[in-house]
Design a protein around this motif. Structure first.
Motif, short mmCIF file in Angstrom:
data_model
loop_
_atom_site.label_atom_id
_atom_site.label_comp_id
_atom_site.label_asym_id
_atom_site.label_seq_id
_atom_site.Cartn_x
_atom_site.Cartn_y
_atom_site.Cartn_z
N LEU A 1 15.45 -13.67 3.04
CA LEU A 1 15.45 -12.62 2.02
C LEU A 1 14.06 -12.38 1.43
CD1 LEU A 1 18.79 -13.56 0.22
CD2 LEU A 1 18.39 -11.73 1.88
N TYR A 2 13.04 -12.76 2.19
CA TYR A 2 11.67 -12.50 1.76
C TYR A 2 11.46 -10.99 1.75
CZ TYR A 2 6.73 -13.46 1.05
OH TYR A 2 5.47 -13.58 0.50
N PRO A 3 10.87 -10.45 0.69
CA PRO A 3 10.68 -9.00 0.62
C PRO A 3 9.60 -8.52 1.59
CG PRO A 3 9.74 -10.06 -1.32
CD PRO A 3 10.42 -11.13 -0.53
N ILE A 4 10.04 -8.20 2.79
CA ILE A 4 9.13 -7.75 3.84
C ILE A 4 9.87 -6.76 4.73
CG2 ILE A 4 9.72 -9.62 5.45
CD1 ILE A 4 6.69 -9.74 6.13
N GLY A 5 9.15 -5.82 5.24
CA GLY A 5 9.74 -4.83 6.12
C GLY A 5 8.97 -4.76 7.43
N ASP A 6 9.32 -3.81 8.27
CA ASP A 6 8.64 -3.67 9.55
C ASP A 6 7.17 -3.29 9.39
OD1 ASP A 6 10.96 -4.30 10.92
OD2 ASP A 6 11.58 -2.20 11.11
N ASP A 7 6.87 -2.48 8.36
CA ASP A 7 5.49 -2.04 8.19
C ASP A 7 4.96 -2.31 6.78
OD1 ASP A 7 7.13 -0.20 7.00
OD2 ASP A 7 6.13 1.56 7.80
N TRP A 8 5.57 -3.20 6.06
CA TRP A 8 5.09 -3.59 4.74
C TRP A 8 5.39 -5.05 4.48
CZ3 TRP A 8 8.64 -5.37 1.15
CH2 TRP A 8 9.98 -5.09 1.41
N GLY A 9 4.63 -5.66 3.60
CA GLY A 9 4.83 -7.06 3.25
C GLY A 9 4.54 -7.28 1.78
N THR A 10 4.77 -8.50 1.33
CA THR A 10 4.55 -8.86 -0.07
C THR A 10 3.93 -10.24 -0.11
OG1 THR A 10 6.64 -7.73 -0.55
CG2 THR A 10 5.71 -9.05 -2.32
N THR A 11 2.89 -10.42 -0.94
CA THR A 11 2.32 -11.74 -1.09
C THR A 11 3.36 -12.67 -1.71
OG1 THR A 11 1.46 -11.28 -3.30
CG2 THR A 11 -0.02 -10.83 -1.43
N LYS A 12 3.20 -13.97 -1.50
CA LYS A 12 4.19 -14.92 -2.00
C LYS A 12 4.30 -14.87 -3.53
CE LYS A 12 5.82 -19.64 -1.69
NZ LYS A 12 5.63 -20.97 -1.10
N SER A 13 3.17 -14.79 -4.22
CA SER A 13 3.23 -14.76 -5.69
C SER A 13 3.93 -13.50 -6.18
CB SER A 13 1.83 -14.87 -6.30
OG SER A 13 1.04 -13.76 -5.94
N PRO B 1 0.84 -1.21 0.00
CA PRO B 1 0.00 0.00 0.00
C PRO B 1 0.87 1.25 0.00
CG PRO B 1 -0.09 -1.11 2.14
CD PRO B 1 0.75 -1.96 1.23
N GLU B 2 0.34 2.33 -0.55
CA GLU B 2 1.11 3.57 -0.67
C GLU B 2 1.62 4.07 0.67
OE1 GLU B 2 -0.42 6.73 -3.10
OE2 GLU B 2 -1.42 5.28 -4.40
N ASP B 3 0.84 3.89 1.71
CA ASP B 3 1.24 4.41 3.02
C ASP B 3 2.16 3.46 3.78
OD1 ASP B 3 -0.83 2.57 3.36
OD2 ASP B 3 -1.65 3.60 5.10
N ALA B 4 2.42 2.28 3.22
CA ALA B 4 3.30 1.32 3.89
C ALA B 4 4.09 0.53 2.84
CB ALA B 4 2.49 0.38 4.77
N ALA B 5 4.82 1.24 2.01
CA ALA B 5 5.63 0.60 0.97
C ALA B 5 7.10 0.58 1.40
CB ALA B 5 5.47 1.38 -0.34
N PRO B 6 7.90 -0.26 0.75
CA PRO B 6 9.32 -0.28 1.09
C PRO B 6 10.00 1.04 0.73
CG PRO B 6 8.86 -1.72 -0.78
CD PRO B 6 7.55 -1.23 -0.27
N THR B 7 11.06 1.34 1.44
CA THR B 7 11.85 2.54 1.14
C THR B 7 12.70 2.28 -0.09
OG1 THR B 7 13.75 1.86 2.46
CG2 THR B 7 12.00 3.09 3.61
N VAL B 8 13.25 3.31 -0.66
CA VAL B 8 14.14 3.18 -1.82
C VAL B 8 15.33 2.30 -1.46
CG1 VAL B 8 15.68 4.45 -3.38
CG2 VAL B 8 13.44 5.39 -2.82
N ASP B 9 15.90 2.48 -0.28
CA ASP B 9 17.04 1.65 0.14
C ASP B 9 16.65 0.18 0.20
OD1 ASP B 9 18.69 3.85 0.32
OD2 ASP B 9 18.46 4.08 2.48
#
Length: 139
Positions: A96-108, A60-68
């Protein structure tokens, strides 16, 4: 008649030869790129463009990964892939799953991101990554 034909041929050859000499076009000595030359994006640019085109809906726009965070993902994946690790390992034991403290990604979408990252940063791994994901039913 022979003398006339020879004279005409020599005159034409001389005229064509001198027509190319003495021109002020400095680009004439530079080789022109072939029509098959294709501009290739730098990995960072390719990665960013492919993410934008992928339409990741789990960010979501309000909880997306940072550029870094975005820039680090494919580099870490490629390092692990080049060491012989599997996509499954990346997403599970490798941490190395693409997930952060306040954002996540579905497996697909995580699997799609790994393919896009490999295409940009480690293209030699792409066929293996895709084959692995197809075998597991994830791509």
């Amino acid at each position: 008649m022979r003398r006339t034909i020879t004279t005409v041929l020599l005159t034409t050859t001389l005229a064509l030869t001198t027509a190319g000499c003495g021109t002020s076009d400095t680009n004439s000595s530079k080789p022109k790129p072939s029509k098959s030359t294709v501009y290739k994006l730098q990995p960072d640019d390719q990665w960013k463009q492919s993410i934008n085109a992928a339409g990741i809906t789990s960010w979501p726009e309000d909880a997306a990964p940072t550029v870094d965070e975005i820039e680090a993902m494919p580099k870490d994946w490629c390092k692990a892939l080049n060491e012989g690790h599997s996509v499954k390992w990346l997403l599970e034991d490798g941490g190395l799953y693409p997930i952060g403290d306040d954002w996540g990604t579905t497996k697909s979408e995580a699997q799609k991101l790994i393919v896009l990252g490999a295409e940009a940063y480690c293209p030699k791994q792409v066929s293996r990554v895709k084959a692995e994901l197809r075998k597991s039913g994830g791509y």
